[in-house]
Design a protein around this motif. Structure first.
Motif, PDB file in Angstrom:
ATOM      1  N   SER A 199      15.279  42.480  66.256  1.00 52.19           N
ATOM      2  CA  SER A 199      14.115  42.029  65.502  1.00 52.19           C
ATOM      3  C   SER A 199      12.890  42.098  66.403  1.00 52.19           C
ATOM      4  CB  SER A 199      14.315  40.591  65.008  1.00 52.19           C
ATOM      5  OG  SER A 199      13.181  40.144  64.303  1.00 52.19           O
ATOM      6  N   GLY A 200      11.724  42.348  65.785  1.00 51.07           N
ATOM      7  CA  GLY A 200      10.483  42.347  66.537  1.00 51.07           C
ATOM      8  C   GLY A 200      10.445  43.369  67.649  1.00 51.07           C
ATOM      9  N   GLY A 201      11.224  44.437  67.505  1.00 53.49           N
ATOM     10  CA  GLY A 201      11.255  45.467  68.532  1.00 53.49           C
ATOM     11  C   GLY A 201      12.328  45.263  69.575  1.00 53.49           C
ATOM     12  N   GLN A 202      12.877  44.035  69.674  1.00 49.98           N
ATOM     13  CA  GLN A 202      13.915  43.754  70.672  1.00 49.98           C
ATOM     14  C   GLN A 202      15.281  44.088  70.091  1.00 49.98           C
ATOM     15  OE1 GLN A 202      13.763  39.870  72.553  1.00 49.98           O
ATOM     16  NE2 GLN A 202      15.938  39.914  73.060  1.00 49.98           N
ATOM     17  N   ILE A 203      16.087  44.839  70.855  1.00 50.22           N
ATOM     18  CA  ILE A 203      17.407  45.214  70.365  1.00 50.22           C
ATOM     19  C   ILE A 203      18.347  44.020  70.419  1.00 50.22           C
ATOM     20  CG2 ILE A 203      17.070  47.601  71.119  1.00 50.22           C
ATOM     21  CD1 ILE A 203      19.005  47.063  73.395  1.00 50.22           C
ATOM     22  N   GLY A 204      19.457  44.126  69.684  1.00 51.72           N
ATOM     23  CA  GLY A 204      20.423  43.036  69.628  1.00 51.72           C
ATOM     24  C   GLY A 204      21.201  42.878  70.931  1.00 51.72           C
ATOM     25  N   ASP A 205      21.690  41.656  71.153  1.00 54.77           N
ATOM     26  CA  ASP A 205      22.480  41.363  72.353  1.00 54.77           C
ATOM     27  C   ASP A 205      23.817  42.109  72.347  1.00 54.77           C
ATOM     28  OD1 ASP A 205      20.955  39.630  73.955  1.00 54.77           O
ATOM     29  OD2 ASP A 205      21.429  37.915  72.668  1.00 54.77           O
TER      30      ASP A 205
END
Length: 877
Positions: free
Chosen positions: A500-506
């Motif tokens: 989300s928000g450009g950050q990839i998932g963990d």
């Protein structure tokens, strides 16, 4: 005969309006930006838009009365700009507003007092309209103000009832009109006759709420929303035939006319329309750029680009040959700067954006107009959708301009065909990039029916116990999954951050007794966190309790890169331009990417300054303050939000005091010192008006440097030089390559000339001219051009057409015509060779005396050359 009103300048009208309501306890507020704080609209289109949350009951106002002069921009009637007396893109709306304070009687009384006492409009020249069912407003005008009943027009819902949407606050309107021709009398008054009447003041009585069934119920707090058109009042008071000839716009028109060496008063109507378009659009452009918008192919940026291009196009129509938009903008800035100081503050940005866009579009325009002229020369009944789309897609020529030029020739454009071609291209593009839907065509929706939303714990904890609430394998809902199975898992709670928000998932693991599930990605669908992974050991069952553990090393890398994007935006605003804003981002474990609006590439010095500033902030060890607060409070504190992004009423604010404050749901370091170091890798353009910086932060910097070190060592070994000598060695090799290429080109030219001498004898006489059409084998395009020029010069009054196949499947064609052919015989090389190239599946063109073209079907070259020879003989005989 009724007297005429006194004359006032536009600035005087604006000030008198604000002073009038200031004396009546209205809070005088500055104009809001053309970029609204409202994701539902692209631009500020009305004076009430900044107060929309108050009218809708979403926000409480600090005052019960307000007045503004609001700059607005609309493009829904852009085709009418310049053609009618008062259609504009940019305009100013003077407004007075009541939030649950005064209502109809007071609003009407003040509007009348302002009109007749302040602006001294003769009462006998004024006519009003009311909603057909609004007996209260009718009675106030008749009994309190004293307007004769026959000069109060009742009108329908389309004209005199305002609504914020299908549901919500709404109410009747009352409008005041000025009569330019009272000598026509009061019988059969038609307020739609805009040659006689102009509606200059609209009073909206927001007194109802409309529900989903269309029922109206009275509001507890009744509001007033009014709008008086500044340009319209200026036309009335300055007694000019249209809004464009007021002192608000005419100085711009005069500047454009002087550049074109025209006298506006003596110009024909078509020329006046173009001058009016320039005057209107330049005002809009100046204010759009001043408010931080840069030209692009999407959203607000596209509106700006379209307006600039229309200015350039109409400038060409009235005979302006060189670049001119910056000169006209100087006048617009001078007119606006006293009321809107930001236009002068942003002067350099305005001038730079206009110069760049005009220069770029002039090249596009020249290409497109030539191609469109070729299409029009074929005298079609309509411009085909396919041709219009090719002009747009291949050559960047806007559909709107194709339509305008077609209209000038009495033609239309097949819009349905254009849209079909657009859809076909989009479908082809989607097919080429089609990916597998890991959520298995809606199976997730089925298996999560009745399941509570996932609770996210990942801001504070890296691991937790969780229950498996849904399990999907191979597109099917399953009760269990064995070792080796790819799965999608929904948990009741999770520490995993979802993309989300450009950050990839963990990344991380789910574990239990003899169970290990590797998680490679996490996405959020509706209210559920979907964990994508593979069962590495054991069996995963629906309902199992597992330990959900993120990969902490990956999380730390993501946190460092995400915080770095915030610092990067702050540095860009500080060093390059305060109006820069985010246009997209990627936060991965190994890198970050930040897209931002900027109309030029950054200099190496700027990139160095940005990098140094970010590393300074990192070294200063700024701590993070994370808070959840109302959206209005966050914006009041100065938190940066993305334009167009829809935010909840409660937002998460990431604040590194003194450095950066943004609305963000991502994960971040607790202190900038945790980032360690920041390094810019590249700066590029990704779209018109959009730049991209790629960078690394934290541990990823070491990975980046190790890779670069490996490359340097390998190059050093290959070239057998020291690392610091590599650049000089590469330069020497490049120089050697260039020298070899020049020698090769010289040989190719000699070969082409030798071959051309061999075909010289094939020239045929056609009357007083010579015609030579020949195939020179595999000669390169540049050499072919040289050969054609040389042959034409040797033959004198002649037409030479040469063809070759320089690479497999590709056709090169050249036409060289003497002056007597293209002047006396009106046979132009550019048009001629373009038609021949079509026989080979290609196209092209050029000057009347020399032109090149290409094709994709080499098998058709003999046929094309035969056609060229036949057509030349026919047209020269």
């Amino acid at each position: 005969m009724p007297k005429s009103p006194k004359s006032l300048s536009g600035n005087q009208i604006r000030q008198k309006f604000l002073d009038f309501y200031d004396k009546r306890q209205h809070q005088v507020l500055p104009s809001a930006s053309l970029v609204p704080d409202d994701p539902t609209v692209l631009l500020t289109i009305a004076g009430m838009l900044p107060f929309k949350p108050i009218f809708l009951g979403q926000r409480q106002s600090d005052f019960s009365r307000a007045t503004t002069s609001q700059k607005c921009l609309r493009t829904n009637d852009i085709e009418n700009v310049g053609r009618t007396a008062r259609h504009h893109t940019f305009f100013e709306m003077l407004g007075n507003f009541s939030f649950g304070d005064y209502f109809k009687e007071q609003a009407i009384a003040w509007a009348w007092e302002l009109s007749t006492n302040v602006f001294e409009l003769p009462p006998e020249r004024l006519i009003v309209s009311v909603f057909r069912e609004d007996d209260e407003a009718f009675a106030i005008w008749r009994d309190k103000i004293g307007i004769p009943a026959h000069r109060i027009q009742r009108m329908g819902e389309e004209d005199n009832f305002w609504a914020s949407g299908p549901t919500g606050p709404c109410g009747p309107c009352s409008e005041i009109y000025y009569d330019f021709h009272p000598e026509k009398g009061d019988k059969d008054i038609d307020l739609e006759d805009d040659t006689r009447f102009i509606e200059y003041y609209n009073l909206v009585f927001m007194q109802y709420n409309r529900d989903a069934d269309g029922n109206l119920t009275p509001l507890q707090n009744k509001n007033i929303d009014t709008g008086l058109g500044l340009e319209r009042m200026a036309q009335i008071l300055q007694q000019v035939p249209n809004n464009y000839e007021t002192d608000l716009i005419f100085p711009i028109i005069k500047t454009a006319a002087e550049i074109a060496e025209l006298d506006y008063a003596k110009s024909d109507e078509k020329t006046k329309v173009s001058l009016k378009v320039i005057g209107d659009h330049i005002r809009a452009v100046v204010h759009l750029i001043a408010d931080g918008i840069t030209a692009s192919n999407i959203g607000r940026g596209y509106i700006l680009r379209r307006l600039i291009r229309r200015v350039v196009r109409h400038g060409r129509l009235i005979g302006i040959q060189g670049e001119f938009t910056t000169q006209v903008a100087d006048t617009a800035i001078a007119l606006a700067e006293d009321t809107y100081p930001n236009v002068r503050e942003r002067n350099d940005a305005i001038q730079a954006e206009l110069q760049r866009e005009e220069s770029q579009f002039r090249k596009t325009l020249a290409r497109g107009e030539k191609l469109l002229a070729d299409i029009l020369a074929q005298k079609p009944e309509q411009i085909s959708g396919r041709d219009a789309f090719t002009l747009y897609d291949t050559h960047g020529f806007p559909l709107e301009l194709t339509q305008e030029i077609a209209e000038e020739h009495g033609l239309t454009v097949d819009i349905a065909g254009y849209e079909a071609a657009m859809k076909e291209q989009q479908e082809n593009s989607q097919a080429a990039h089609e990916t597998v839907d890991l959520l298995a065509q809606g199976s997730l929706d089925e298996v999560t029916s009745g399941v509570a939303a996932t609770e996210f714990l990942g801001y504070t904890v890296p691991a937790t116990t969780a229950q498996v609430m849904a399990l999907v394998a191979e597109g099917e809902s399953v009760e269990s999954a064995q070792t080796g199975t790819e799965v999608q898992v929904v948990l009741d709670q999770t520490p995993f951050y979802a993309e989300s928000g450009g950050q990839i998932g963990d990344r991380g693991y789910l574990s239990g007794d003899n169970l290990v599930v590797r998680i490679d990605d996490v996405k959020k669908e509706s209210d559920f966190f979907v964990h994508f992974g593979r069962v590495e050991r054991g069996t995963l069952n629906l309902g199992d309790t597992v330990t959900a553990q993120i990969d902490r090393a990956c999380r730390r890398r993501a946190q460092a890169n995400h915080t770095a994007t915030h610092l990067l935006q702050a540095a860009l605003k500080k060093i390059v331009d305060p109006s820069i804003s985010q246009a997209g981002s990627l936060v991965a474990f190994d890198r970050l990417r930040f897209d931002f609006n900027c109309s030029r590439s950054l200099t190496s010095e700027e990139l160095t300054q940005i990098e140094d500033q970010i590393n300074t902030w990192i070294a200063e060890a700024h701590g993070a303050d994370v808070a959840i607060m109302p959206l209005t409070d966050a914006k009041a504190k100065g938190a940066i939000a993305m334009f167009g992004e829809k935010y909840a009423d409660e937002v998460r604010v990431i604040d590194f005091p003194g450095v950066s404050m943004e609305l963000c749901g991502g994960t971040h370091v607790n202190n900038t010192a945790e980032i360690g170091v920041f390094k810019i890798v590249a700066e590029t353009g990704v779209a018109s008006g959009i730049r991209r910086i790629e960078a690394v932060a934290g541990p990823a910097v070491l990975d980046y440097l190790n890779l670069r070190d490996k490359v340097v060592k390998e190059l050093s070994d290959r070239f057998k030089v020291k690392p610091e000598e590599i650049p000089d060695r590469i330069t020497n090799l490049q120089n050697e390559l260039k020298a070899s290429q020049k020698e090769l080109e010289a040989v190719k030219q000699e070969l082409a000339l030798a071959k051309s001498d061999q075909v010289l004898s094939q020239a045929e006489s056609v009357g007083e001219f010579k015609v030579l059409v020949a195939n020179l084998g595999d000669i390169e395009p540049d050499a072919l051009k040289t050969a054609a020029e040389r042959l034409q010069q040797k033959l004198g009054d002649s037409a030479v057409v040469l063809g070759s196949v320089p690479t497999e499947g590709k056709v090169s064609l050249v036409a060289a015509f003497s002056a007597k052919i293209y002047k006396d015989k009106q046979l132009q090389a550019g048009k001629f060779i373009g038609g021949i190239a079509k026989l080979c599946g290609g196209g092209g063109g050029g000057r009347p005396n020399l032109a090149q073209a290409g094709g994709r079907d080499a098998s058709k070259l003999p046929e094309a050359l035969d056609a060229a020879k036949r057509q030349l003989i026919e047209q020269l005989q």
